[in-house]
Design a protein around this motif. Structure first.
Motif, mmCIF file in Angstrom:
data_model
loop_
_atom_site.group_PDB
_atom_site.id
_atom_site.type_symbol
_atom_site.label_atom_id
_atom_site.label_comp_id
_atom_site.label_asym_id
_atom_site.label_seq_id
_atom_site.Cartn_x
_atom_site.Cartn_y
_atom_site.Cartn_z
ATOM 1 N N LEU A 1 44.617 24.955 36.465
ATOM 2 C CA LEU A 1 45.543 26.066 36.704
ATOM 3 C C LEU A 1 45.465 27.107 35.593
ATOM 4 C CD1 LEU A 1 48.658 24.103 38.013
ATOM 5 C CD2 LEU A 1 47.094 25.554 39.337
ATOM 6 N N PHE A 2 45.150 26.657 34.393
ATOM 7 C CA PHE A 2 45.025 27.571 33.259
ATOM 8 C C PHE A 2 43.693 28.319 33.286
ATOM 9 C CE2 PHE A 2 43.751 28.268 28.787
ATOM 10 C CZ PHE A 2 44.764 29.129 28.409
ATOM 11 N N LEU A 3 42.608 27.649 33.698
ATOM 12 C CA LEU A 3 41.275 28.244 33.632
ATOM 13 C C LEU A 3 40.842 28.971 34.907
ATOM 14 C CD1 LEU A 3 39.265 25.525 31.671
ATOM 15 C CD2 LEU A 3 40.111 27.719 30.853
ATOM 16 N N VAL A 4 41.592 28.839 35.983
ATOM 17 C CA VAL A 4 41.185 29.467 37.233
ATOM 18 C C VAL A 4 41.229 31.001 37.121
ATOM 19 C CG1 VAL A 4 43.429 29.491 38.411
ATOM 20 C CG2 VAL A 4 41.336 29.270 39.734
ATOM 21 N N VAL A 5 42.159 31.549 36.354
ATOM 22 C CA VAL A 5 42.261 33.004 36.214
ATOM 23 C C VAL A 5 41.047 33.577 35.471
ATOM 24 C CG1 VAL A 5 43.619 34.891 35.218
ATOM 25 C CG2 VAL A 5 44.758 33.038 36.444
ATOM 26 N N PRO A 6 40.667 33.046 34.278
ATOM 27 C CA PRO A 6 39.473 33.591 33.626
ATOM 28 C C PRO A 6 38.201 33.413 34.462
ATOM 29 C CG PRO A 6 40.671 32.168 32.108
ATOM 30 C CD PRO A 6 41.338 32.066 33.428
ATOM 31 N N LEU A 7 38.118 32.308 35.204
ATOM 32 C CA LEU A 7 36.954 32.099 36.066
ATOM 33 C C LEU A 7 36.915 33.158 37.164
ATOM 34 C CD1 LEU A 7 34.499 30.340 36.807
ATOM 35 C CD2 LEU A 7 36.044 28.981 38.230
ATOM 36 N N ALA A 8 38.058 33.407 37.787
ATOM 37 C CA ALA A 8 38.126 34.417 38.849
ATOM 38 C C ALA A 8 37.824 35.813 38.303
ATOM 39 C CB ALA A 8 39.502 34.388 39.505
ATOM 40 N N VAL A 9 38.316 36.119 37.107
ATOM 41 C CA VAL A 9 38.033 37.416 36.496
ATOM 42 C C VAL A 9 36.540 37.569 36.255
ATOM 43 C CG1 VAL A 9 38.332 38.776 34.373
ATOM 44 C CG2 VAL A 9 40.316 37.740 35.482
ATOM 45 N N GLY A 10 35.899 36.538 35.754
ATOM 46 C CA GLY A 10 34.453 36.584 35.520
ATOM 47 C C GLY A 10 33.671 36.810 36.801
ATOM 48 N N VAL A 11 34.060 36.128 37.875
ATOM 49 C CA VAL A 11 33.369 36.280 39.165
ATOM 50 C C VAL A 11 33.576 37.684 39.722
ATOM 51 C CG1 VAL A 11 33.347 35.488 41.570
ATOM 52 C CG2 VAL A 11 33.389 33.820 39.709
ATOM 53 N N VAL A 12 34.820 38.166 39.674
ATOM 54 C CA VAL A 12 35.108 39.507 40.209
ATOM 55 C C VAL A 12 34.360 40.578 39.414
ATOM 56 C CG1 VAL A 12 36.932 41.239 40.490
ATOM 57 C CG2 VAL A 12 37.306 38.891 41.251
ATOM 58 N N LEU A 13 34.374 40.461 38.085
ATOM 59 C CA LEU A 13 33.646 41.431 37.262
ATOM 60 C C LEU A 13 32.142 41.381 37.535
ATOM 61 C CD1 LEU A 13 35.501 41.161 33.832
ATOM 62 C CD2 LEU A 13 35.574 43.061 35.464
ATOM 63 N N ALA A 14 31.611 40.182 37.761
ATOM 64 C CA ALA A 14 30.180 40.056 38.059
ATOM 65 C C ALA A 14 29.837 40.696 39.396
ATOM 66 C CB ALA A 14 29.768 38.587 38.056
ATOM 67 N N LEU A 15 30.720 40.572 40.377
ATOM 68 C CA LEU A 15 30.460 41.140 41.693
ATOM 69 C C LEU A 15 30.699 42.648 41.736
ATOM 70 C CD1 LEU A 15 32.082 38.378 43.939
ATOM 71 C CD2 LEU A 15 29.642 38.802 43.578
#
Length: 163
Positions: free
Chosen positions: A32-46
């Motif tokens: 729950l803590f790491l899902v936000v940075p992971l999602a930010v990384g994916v969105v920024l990459a896309l």
């Protein structure tokens, strides 16, 4: 050549383990803590630049590493009731052994958050006269938590009455 005995491996002591259901509870909390940075990384990459896949990869690798470490940490948690005190051990790399004399206990607190409730586990926190004592046992089955709470409270009262 035999290895030197560790002060954390006490002779004649059989450690009681906590519930393995503590593993997924802690893994979900980290997730729950790491899902936000992971999602930010994916969105920024896309959206911005493919170089941000590195950020998502680092977060995913960290998540995996923590998930593996949690399994070892939970296996290392143990407690044992002795005649005059309770021993609690934690840690794999940084080991911790807490000895709580029954006569020093002021009260025993039983807690269960929403994630712990979902996995059917509870925690006990032992409060002593010392503010720095970290005497807690996470991941107990509810029946064992209630049994241990009552037993520790009665032993603490008996020791205090003898003072």
């Amino acid at each position: 050549m035999t290895p030197e005995p560790s002060p954390f491996d006490l002779p004649g002591v059989t450690w009681q383990s906590v519930s393995p259901r503590l593993v997924p509870a802690r893994q979900i909390a980290v997730g729950l803590f790491l899902v936000v940075p992971l999602a930010v990384g994916v969105v920024l990459a896309l959206v911005v630049h493919p170089a941000f896949w590195a950020l998502a990869g680092v977060v995913a690798a960290l998540w995996l590493w923590i998930a593996i470490v949690i399994v070892r940490q939970v296996r290392a948690i143990g407690y044992v009731e002795r005649e005059d005190d309770l021993l609690i051990r934690k840690g794999v790399m940084f080991r911790n052994l807490v000895v709580v004399p029954y006569g020093r206990m002021q009260y025993v607190e039983e807690t269960q958050g929403p994630l712990a409730r979902m996995f059917g586990i509870k925690s006990l926190q032992l409060h002593t006269a010392s503010a720095s004592t970290d005497a807690s046992i996470d991941g107990l089955d509810p029946a064992e938590a209630a049994r241990l709470r009552d037993r520790l409270a009665s032993r603490g009262e008996a020791r205090l009455a003898g003072l």
